[in-house]
Motif scaffolding. Structure first.
Motif, short mmCIF file in Angstrom:
data_model
loop_
_atom_site.label_atom_id
_atom_site.label_comp_id
_atom_site.label_asym_id
_atom_site.label_seq_id
_atom_site.Cartn_x
_atom_site.Cartn_y
_atom_site.Cartn_z
N GLU A 172 0.83 -1.21 0.00
CA GLU A 172 0.00 0.00 0.00
C GLU A 172 0.86 1.26 0.00
O GLU A 172 0.40 2.34 -0.35
N ALA A 173 2.13 1.13 0.40
CA ALA A 173 3.01 2.31 0.46
C ALA A 173 3.69 2.49 -0.90
O ALA A 173 4.22 1.52 -1.46
N PRO A 174 3.68 3.71 -1.44
CA PRO A 174 4.31 3.91 -2.76
C PRO A 174 5.83 3.80 -2.67
O PRO A 174 6.42 4.06 -1.61
N VAL A 175 6.45 3.39 -3.79
CA VAL A 175 7.92 3.36 -3.82
C VAL A 175 8.42 4.58 -4.59
O VAL A 175 7.74 5.11 -5.47
N HIS A 176 9.62 4.99 -4.23
CA HIS A 176 10.24 6.12 -4.90
C HIS A 176 11.59 5.63 -5.43
O HIS A 176 12.38 5.07 -4.68
N THR A 177 11.81 5.81 -6.74
CA THR A 177 13.04 5.27 -7.34
C THR A 177 13.85 6.39 -8.00
O THR A 177 13.29 7.22 -8.72
N THR A 178 15.14 6.40 -7.73
CA THR A 178 16.02 7.38 -8.39
C THR A 178 17.26 6.65 -8.92
O THR A 178 17.65 5.61 -8.39
N THR A 179 17.85 7.23 -9.96
CA THR A 179 19.10 6.68 -10.49
C THR A 179 20.15 7.78 -10.45
O THR A 179 19.90 8.90 -10.88
N GLU A 180 21.29 7.42 -9.88
CA GLU A 180 22.39 8.39 -9.85
C GLU A 180 23.63 7.71 -10.37
O GLU A 180 24.15 6.80 -9.72
N GLY A 181 24.09 8.12 -11.53
CA GLY A 181 25.22 7.41 -12.14
C GLY A 181 24.83 5.96 -12.37
O GLY A 181 23.81 5.68 -13.00
N VAL A 184 21.10 2.64 -8.50
CA VAL A 184 19.64 2.82 -8.46
C VAL A 184 19.19 2.68 -7.01
O VAL A 184 19.60 1.74 -6.32
N VAL A 185 18.39 3.63 -6.56
CA VAL A 185 17.89 3.56 -5.18
C VAL A 185 16.37 3.55 -5.23
O VAL A 185 15.75 4.41 -5.85
N THR A 186 15.78 2.55 -4.62
CA THR A 186 14.33 2.52 -4.55
C THR A 186 13.93 2.38 -3.08
O THR A 186 14.44 1.52 -2.37
N SER A 187 13.08 3.29 -2.62
CA SER A 187 12.80 3.30 -1.18
C SER A 187 11.31 3.33 -0.90
O SER A 187 10.50 3.77 -1.72
N ARG A 188 11.01 2.86 0.29
CA ARG A 188 9.61 2.78 0.72
C ARG A 188 9.58 3.03 2.21
O ARG A 188 10.39 2.47 2.96
N PHE A 189 8.66 3.90 2.64
CA PHE A 189 8.54 4.21 4.07
C PHE A 189 7.10 3.93 4.51
O PHE A 189 6.15 4.34 3.84
N MET A 190 6.95 3.24 5.61
CA MET A 190 5.61 2.90 6.12
C MET A 190 5.52 3.41 7.55
O MET A 190 6.27 2.96 8.42
N ILE A 219 15.25 0.67 2.04
CA ILE A 219 15.94 1.48 1.03
C ILE A 219 16.90 0.54 0.28
O ILE A 219 17.91 0.10 0.82
N CYS A 220 16.54 0.23 -0.97
CA CYS A 220 17.31 -0.76 -1.75
C CYS A 220 18.28 -0.03 -2.67
O CYS A 220 17.86 0.86 -3.41
#
Ligand code: FES
Ligand code: FE2
Length: 349
Positions: A172-181, A184-190, A219-220
């Protein structure tokens, strides 16, 4: 397709403490052993005499002795001796750049001239006495990228790991994904959720109440070729979550080194590094056992998924929001693979 000009975790030193270890990595059959002066060595698992696997032999005075007729191999792949023979004309076998670091053995199966040990990632938790690490190894019959997908999208915890770390709030919690170089970081907070069983146990181990609402984070971080480090944890709710002070939370880093064996099988080095009670060896064992059990739940899913994909190679798959982390990681891998192909085409390497 996997990159070859990079360092992969090959094994842990205990795996060849008593006898040489034969292991296929990136399609190459390699034998690992402790050679002269106790230095780790990696050569082709192929005796130049009659092709016997050298991993069935033993080590004597720093040389690898073939278990068939006694040929002695040095760590550069040159024959050092053979009973009753002169060995000067014996062909060399391939040796691989190999480094022992951070409690693991790292191998390079690409162009040896390009191997730079400085490219092995820095791992703070591996060398700092404030951290403790425990882990294990699984062999899984799947493409290494399926495991990257799995780790870069933890929605599956709700379904595959429902009795330990899964909970409804994850999907139910949205994920947020960013790429830097190349990361890749994909994170989720509940926020304000009930801690699932694994995390209740971690709270107790950290002398914290386990029956109060918590803020949970995942935080992956993917970095090439196939390392995924995941910061995970819970804090008593309303204290800043991930940023909460150490006496209000239990957190750790899930460590994943994924090493291709073939196009459709991997050596999966999994573990957990924790930043609390580092001297508690019993706790390390307890966490390792719990994590090992949880991670074994992914095995069947991945192997059966791989079988499906092999049976229906033409089928198009969906790419949903939750897949963004895996999709972006694959994009980085595609770029690296393309560069490797160009390198081979434009040089003599
Ligand atoms: S095959 Fe190794 S010594 Fe004969
Ligand atoms: Fe999983």
């Amino acid at each position: 397709m996997f990159p070859k000009n990079c360092w992969y975790v090959a094994c842990t030193p205990d795996e060849f403490a008593d006898k040489p270890l034969g292991r296929q990595i990136c399609g190459e059959r390699i034998v690992f052993y402790r050679g002269a002066a106790g230095k780790v060595a990696a050569v082709e698992d192929f005796c130049p005499h009659r092709g016997a696997p050298l991993s069935l032999g033993y080590v004597e005075d720093g040389l690898l002795v073939c278990g068939y007729h006694g040929l002695k191999m040095d760590c550069d792949g040159k024959t050092a001796a053979m009973p009753g023979q002169r060995v000067q004309g014996f062909p060399c076998i391939r040796s691989y750049p190999v480094v022992e670091r951070h409690g693991f053995v790292w191998v390079w199966t690409g162009v040896a001239e390009l191997a730079d040990p400085a490219d092995i990632p820095e791992l703070e938790w591996a060398n700092n006495p404030e951290w403790a690490y425990g882990g294990g190894l699984y062999h899984i019959n799947c493409d290494y990228r399926l495991m990257i997908d799995n780790l870069m999208d933890l929605t599956h915890e709700t379904y595959v790991h429902s009795s330990s770390i899964g909970q409804k709030e994850i999907d139910e919690a949205p994920v947020h994904t960013t790429t830097e170089g190349d990361t890749v970081v994909t994170s989720r907070f509940m926020d304000n959720v009930t801690a699932p069983p694994f995390w209740q146990a971690a709270l107790r181990a950290n002398h914290l109440a386990d029956d109060v609402p918590v803020d949970r984070w995942q935080i992956c971080r993917f970095s090439p070729p196939s390392h995924v480090m995941i910061e995970v944890g819970v804090a008593h709710a309303g204290n800043g979550g991930y940023e909460a002070s150490p006496n209000l939370k239990a957190g750790s880093i899930v460590v994943d080194f994924i090493t291709p064996e073939t196009e459709t099988s991997i050596w999966y080095f999994w573990g957990m590094a924790r930043h609390f009670k580092p001297d508690d060896a019993a706790l390390t064992d307890q966490i390792r056992e719990g994590q090992g059990q949880i991670f074994s739940e992914d095995l069947e899913m991945l192997e059966r998924q791989q079988r499906n994909l092999l049976a229906y190679p033409e089928r198009k798959l969906l790419k949903l929001n939750i897949d963004t982390g895996g999709v972006q990681s694959r994009r980085i891998l595609d770029r690296i693979l393309k560069k490797e192909r160009q390198l081979i085409e434009t040089t003599n390497l």
